[in-house]
Write a protein that holds these residues in place. Structure first.
Motif, PDB file in Angstrom:
ATOM      1  N   MET A  18     110.436  31.139  48.155  1.00 47.23           N
ATOM      2  CA  MET A  18     111.621  31.884  48.605  1.00 47.23           C
ATOM      3  C   MET A  18     111.220  32.924  49.650  1.00 47.23           C
ATOM      4  O   MET A  18     110.195  33.589  49.509  1.00 47.23           O
ATOM      5  N   PRO A  19     112.064  33.082  50.677  1.00 50.84           N
ATOM      6  CA  PRO A  19     111.819  34.178  51.621  1.00 50.84           C
ATOM      7  C   PRO A  19     112.029  35.519  50.923  1.00 50.84           C
ATOM      8  O   PRO A  19     112.630  35.588  49.849  1.00 50.84           O
ATOM      9  N   LEU A  20     111.545  36.565  51.565  1.00 52.27           N
ATOM     10  CA  LEU A  20     111.571  37.895  50.952  1.00 52.27           C
ATOM     11  C   LEU A  20     112.965  38.319  50.472  1.00 52.27           C
ATOM     12  O   LEU A  20     113.117  38.911  49.408  1.00 52.27           O
ATOM     13  N   CYS A  21     113.991  37.990  51.264  1.00 47.71           N
ATOM     14  CA  CYS A  21     115.357  38.414  50.905  1.00 47.71           C
ATOM     15  C   CYS A  21     115.773  37.862  49.547  1.00 47.71           C
ATOM     16  O   CYS A  21     116.429  38.549  48.768  1.00 47.71           O
ATOM     17  N   MET A  22     115.393  36.616  49.274  1.00 46.44           N
ATOM     18  CA  MET A  22     115.818  35.989  48.020  1.00 46.44           C
ATOM     19  C   MET A  22     114.868  36.329  46.875  1.00 46.44           C
ATOM     20  O   MET A  22     115.285  36.524  45.739  1.00 46.44           O
ATOM     21  N   SER A  99     123.431  32.351  56.417  1.00 42.74           N
ATOM     22  CA  SER A  99     122.328  32.230  57.387  1.00 42.74           C
ATOM     23  C   SER A  99     121.629  33.587  57.543  1.00 42.74           C
ATOM     24  O   SER A  99     122.162  34.629  57.139  1.00 42.74           O
ATOM     25  N   CYS A 100     120.466  33.553  58.199  1.00 41.58           N
ATOM     26  CA  CYS A 100     119.752  34.812  58.493  1.00 41.58           C
ATOM     27  C   CYS A 100     120.630  35.746  59.320  1.00 41.58           C
ATOM     28  O   CYS A 100     120.674  36.949  59.068  1.00 41.58           O
ATOM     29  N   MET A 101     121.293  35.182  60.316  1.00 39.28           N
ATOM     30  CA  MET A 101     122.108  36.015  61.193  1.00 39.28           C
ATOM     31  C   MET A 101     123.142  36.788  60.374  1.00 39.28           C
ATOM     32  O   MET A 101     123.339  37.983  60.574  1.00 39.28           O
ATOM     33  N   LYS A 102     123.797  36.092  59.467  1.00 41.11           N
ATOM     34  CA  LYS A 102     124.810  36.758  58.644  1.00 41.11           C
ATOM     35  C   LYS A 102     124.161  37.818  57.745  1.00 41.11           C
ATOM     36  O   LYS A 102     124.668  38.930  57.618  1.00 41.11           O
ATOM     37  N   ILE A 103     123.053  37.459  57.137  1.00 43.22           N
ATOM     38  CA  ILE A 103     122.398  38.404  56.220  1.00 43.22           C
ATOM     39  C   ILE A 103     121.898  39.630  56.984  1.00 43.22           C
ATOM     40  O   ILE A 103     122.077  40.767  56.553  1.00 43.22           O
ATOM     41  N   ILE A 104     121.314  39.398  58.152  1.00 45.16           N
ATOM     42  CA  ILE A 104     120.779  40.510  58.942  1.00 45.16           C
ATOM     43  C   ILE A 104     121.916  41.410  59.443  1.00 45.16           C
ATOM     44  O   ILE A 104     121.844  42.626  59.358  1.00 45.16           O
ATOM     45  N   GLY A 115     120.615  41.855  51.646  1.00 50.87           N
ATOM     46  CA  GLY A 115     120.341  42.066  53.064  1.00 50.87           C
ATOM     47  C   GLY A 115     119.000  41.442  53.402  1.00 50.87           C
ATOM     48  O   GLY A 115     118.370  40.819  52.544  1.00 50.87           O
ATOM     49  N   CYS A 116     118.582  41.596  54.659  1.00 48.50           N
ATOM     50  CA  CYS A 116     117.257  41.131  55.079  1.00 48.50           C
ATOM     51  C   CYS A 116     116.312  42.316  54.915  1.00 48.50           C
ATOM     52  O   CYS A 116     116.448  43.314  55.617  1.00 48.50           O
ATOM     53  N   PRO A 117     115.357  42.236  53.986  1.00 49.71           N
ATOM     54  CA  PRO A 117     114.518  43.411  53.700  1.00 49.71           C
ATOM     55  C   PRO A 117     113.739  43.906  54.906  1.00 49.71           C
ATOM     56  O   PRO A 117     113.462  45.103  55.004  1.00 49.71           O
ATOM     57  N   TYR A 118     113.391  42.996  55.827  1.00 50.34           N
ATOM     58  CA  TYR A 118     112.645  43.446  57.013  1.00 50.34           C
ATOM     59  C   TYR A 118     113.475  44.431  57.820  1.00 50.34           C
ATOM     60  O   TYR A 118     112.953  45.301  58.491  1.00 50.34           O
ATOM     61  N   LYS A 119     114.785  44.277  57.729  1.00 54.71           N
ATOM     62  CA  LYS A 119     115.652  45.199  58.456  1.00 54.71           C
ATOM     63  C   LYS A 119     116.117  46.357  57.582  1.00 54.71           C
ATOM     64  O   LYS A 119     116.150  47.505  58.008  1.00 54.71           O
ATOM     65  N   HIS A 151     112.061  42.310  65.331  1.00 52.02           N
ATOM     66  CA  HIS A 151     112.115  40.844  65.313  1.00 52.02           C
ATOM     67  C   HIS A 151     111.964  40.358  63.868  1.00 52.02           C
ATOM     68  O   HIS A 151     110.901  39.898  63.458  1.00 52.02           O
ATOM     69  N   TYR A 152     113.055  40.469  63.132  1.00 52.62           N
ATOM     70  CA  TYR A 152     112.977  40.231  61.686  1.00 52.62           C
ATOM     71  C   TYR A 152     112.681  38.771  61.348  1.00 52.62           C
ATOM     72  O   TYR A 152     111.951  38.472  60.416  1.00 52.62           O
ATOM     73  N   GLN A 153     113.274  37.860  62.107  1.00 51.39           N
ATOM     74  CA  GLN A 153     113.050  36.449  61.797  1.00 51.39           C
ATOM     75  C   GLN A 153     111.621  36.014  62.156  1.00 51.39           C
ATOM     76  O   GLN A 153     111.041  35.170  61.476  1.00 51.39           O
ATOM     77  N   PHE A 154     111.045  36.617  63.200  1.00 52.89           N
ATOM     78  CA  PHE A 154     109.633  36.339  63.496  1.00 52.89           C
ATOM     79  C   PHE A 154     108.748  36.895  62.377  1.00 52.89           C
ATOM     80  O   PHE A 154     107.753  36.281  61.997  1.00 52.89           O
ATOM     81  N   ALA A 155     109.107  38.071  61.887  1.00 54.25           N
ATOM     82  CA  ALA A 155     108.357  38.650  60.767  1.00 54.25           C
ATOM     83  C   ALA A 155     108.390  37.698  59.578  1.00 54.25           C
ATOM     84  O   ALA A 155     107.374  37.464  58.913  1.00 54.25           O
ATOM     85  N   CYS A 156     109.546  37.134  59.348  1.00 51.99           N
ATOM     86  CA  CYS A 156     109.735  36.207  58.229  1.00 51.99           C
ATOM     87  C   CYS A 156     108.905  34.933  58.440  1.00 51.99           C
ATOM     88  O   CYS A 156     108.279  34.423  57.515  1.00 51.99           O
ATOM     89  N   GLY A 157     108.879  34.440  59.683  1.00 52.00           N
ATOM     90  CA  GLY A 157     108.076  33.262  59.999  1.00 52.00           C
ATOM     91  C   GLY A 157     106.598  33.535  59.797  1.00 52.00           C
ATOM     92  O   GLY A 157     105.839  32.691  59.302  1.00 52.00           O
ATOM     93  N   THR A 171     110.335  28.489  62.878  1.00 55.48           N
ATOM     94  CA  THR A 171     111.462  29.313  63.308  1.00 55.48           C
ATOM     95  C   THR A 171     112.389  29.466  62.119  1.00 55.48           C
ATOM     96  O   THR A 171     112.856  28.478  61.563  1.00 55.48           O
ATOM     97  N   ILE A 172     112.632  30.698  61.730  1.00 58.07           N
ATOM     98  CA  ILE A 172     113.449  30.924  60.531  1.00 58.07           C
ATOM     99  C   ILE A 172     114.867  31.317  60.945  1.00 58.07           C
ATOM    100  O   ILE A 172     115.079  32.360  61.545  1.00 58.07           O
ATOM    101  N   ASN A 173     115.805  30.459  60.629  1.00 54.57           N
ATOM    102  CA  ASN A 173     117.221  30.753  60.909  1.00 54.57           C
ATOM    103  C   ASN A 173     118.040  30.857  59.637  1.00 54.57           C
ATOM    104  O   ASN A 173     119.165  31.343  59.659  1.00 54.57           O
ATOM    105  N   HIS A 174     117.482  30.316  58.569  1.00 60.44           N
ATOM    106  CA  HIS A 174     118.264  30.213  57.344  1.00 60.44           C
ATOM    107  C   HIS A 174     117.343  30.254  56.124  1.00 60.44           C
ATOM    108  O   HIS A 174     116.338  29.531  56.104  1.00 60.44           O
ATOM    109  N   PRO A 175     117.675  31.086  55.147  1.00 56.97           N
ATOM    110  CA  PRO A 175     116.822  31.144  53.949  1.00 56.97           C
ATOM    111  C   PRO A 175     116.668  29.779  53.269  1.00 56.97           C
ATOM    112  O   PRO A 175     115.617  29.481  52.709  1.00 56.97           O
ATOM    113  N   ASN A 176     117.697  28.951  53.337  1.00 55.56           N
ATOM    114  CA  ASN A 176     117.596  27.646  52.685  1.00 55.56           C
ATOM    115  C   ASN A 176     116.662  26.707  53.442  1.00 55.56           C
ATOM    116  O   ASN A 176     115.971  25.894  52.821  1.00 55.56           O
TER     117      ASN A 176
END
Ligand code: SF4
Length: 187
Positions: A18-22, A99-104, A115-119, A151-157, A171-176
């Motif tokens: 799971m990504p950090l958010c989940m 999606s990441c965009m919505k969560i961010i 939320g997106c913890p990186y942000k 760059h939260y999605q790069f951090a996630c990647g 490239t991370i666009n979606h937690p799923n």
């Protein structure tokens, strides 16, 4: 998608795939036995997306929430929404995982676990979290390089790469899709 992920495997999956958010939502529910509405939507729809059945979802939330409230209150206040997320009540819309965009953009709530913890977390808290999840100081700096630049999605990647011993940063666009990529790599 087959409803094939039993809730008994969620503790393990939260650590490996799971990504950090989940992962943070999962940890929050396990430790607090509660999570606010935003987190229930964010994590609940994610679970649906990875293949947790409606019955298992009900069982997961009920087992945790009833550590702090009685079963009747849980049934009255929360069951409807879980059915609803699976499109079984109300508008019968089949809700899609966020999606990441919505969560961010839309889920940032200071002091809350969704939320997106990186942000949404301040950088020292992100660092502490990554350390608690086993990243080395060097690896943490690699992730923080992107966090501090917004760059939260790069951090996630980067987190994905470091935790999967992968040479390629996805490239991370979606937690799923993060979860699915992880499952593919884990074989
Ligand atoms: Fe979750 Fe996306 Fe943020 Fe990664 S970038 S933690 S998948 S919202």
């Amino acid at each position: 998608k087959d409803a094939s992920v039993p809730i008994e495997s969620l503790d393990q999956l939260s650590k490996t795939s799971m990504p950090l958010c989940m992962r943070m939502c999962h940890d929050h529910i396990r430790s607090q036995h509660h999570i606010k509405h935003g987190g229930r939507m964010q994590y609940g729809l994610f679970l649906k997306g990875i293949g947790v059945s409606l019955e298992d979802s009900l069982r997961f939330w009920r087992e945790e929430f009833t550590k702090k409230m009685d079963v009747d209150k849980f049934a009255r206040s929360y069951e409807y929404n879980i059915h609803h997320n699976y499109g079984k009540k109300g508008s019968m819309v089949n809700y899609t995982p966020y999606s990441c965009m919505k969560i961010i953009k839309e889920m940032a709530a200071p002091g809350d676990c969704h939320g997106c913890p990186y942000k949404s977390l301040d950088p020292p808290t992100v660092k502490a979290k990554l350390a608690a999840y086993g990243l080395s100081p060097g690896a943490i700096e690699e992730v923080m390089f992107f966090v501090t630049r917004g760059h939260y999605q790069f951090a996630c990647g980067k987190y994905f790469m470091l935790t999967h011993n992968s040479n390629v940063e996805p490239t991370i666009n979606h937690p799923n899709s993060y979860f699915e990529e992880s499952q593919i790599l884990m074989g």
